[in-house]
Design an enzyme around this catalytic site. Structure first.
Site, short mmCIF file in Angstrom:
data_model
loop_
_atom_site.label_atom_id
_atom_site.label_comp_id
_atom_site.label_asym_id
_atom_site.label_seq_id
_atom_site.Cartn_x
_atom_site.Cartn_y
_atom_site.Cartn_z
CG ASN A 14 -55.82 34.97 -3.80
OD1 ASN A 14 -56.41 34.38 -2.91
ND2 ASN A 14 -54.52 35.15 -3.79
CB CYS A 15 -61.12 37.82 -5.88
SG CYS A 15 -62.38 38.76 -6.73
N PRO A 16 -60.11 37.51 -9.15
CG PRO A 16 -60.47 38.26 -11.36
CD PRO A 16 -59.45 38.26 -10.23
CG ASP A 41 -60.61 34.83 -2.27
OD1 ASP A 41 -60.51 35.43 -1.18
OD2 ASP A 41 -60.78 35.40 -3.36
#
Length: 76
Positions: A14-16, A41
């Site tokens: 997932n981000c980042p 994502d």
């Protein structure tokens, strides 16, 4: 299209993390080489576009299939 020098599997991240790993992988390439990134994502679509704009790298293509996003990024 299989014309790329390196593939980054960012599935499940997932981000980042996808963008951080992409940045690191791109830094290891020489100008003109292509990095293929696979991510799951949904936020990575906007993140990758922004990353390319900020860094001057070229987004050659983006694709989505079965919840997986594939980006082809050419190093500036």
């Amino acid at each position: 299209m299989s014309d790329f020098q390196q593939e980054l599997d960012a599935r499940g991240l997932n981000c980042p993390l996808p963008i951080l790993r992409t940045k690191k992988a791109i830094n290891g390439l020489t100008s003109g080489q292509v990095l293929k990134v696979i991510a799951t994502d949904p936020g990575s679509v906007k993140d990758m576009e922004a990353f390319c704009k900020q860094t001057g790298n070229a987004m050659i293509s983006t694709a989505e299939a079965g919840g997986e996003y594939t980006f082809m990024i050419q190093k500036a």
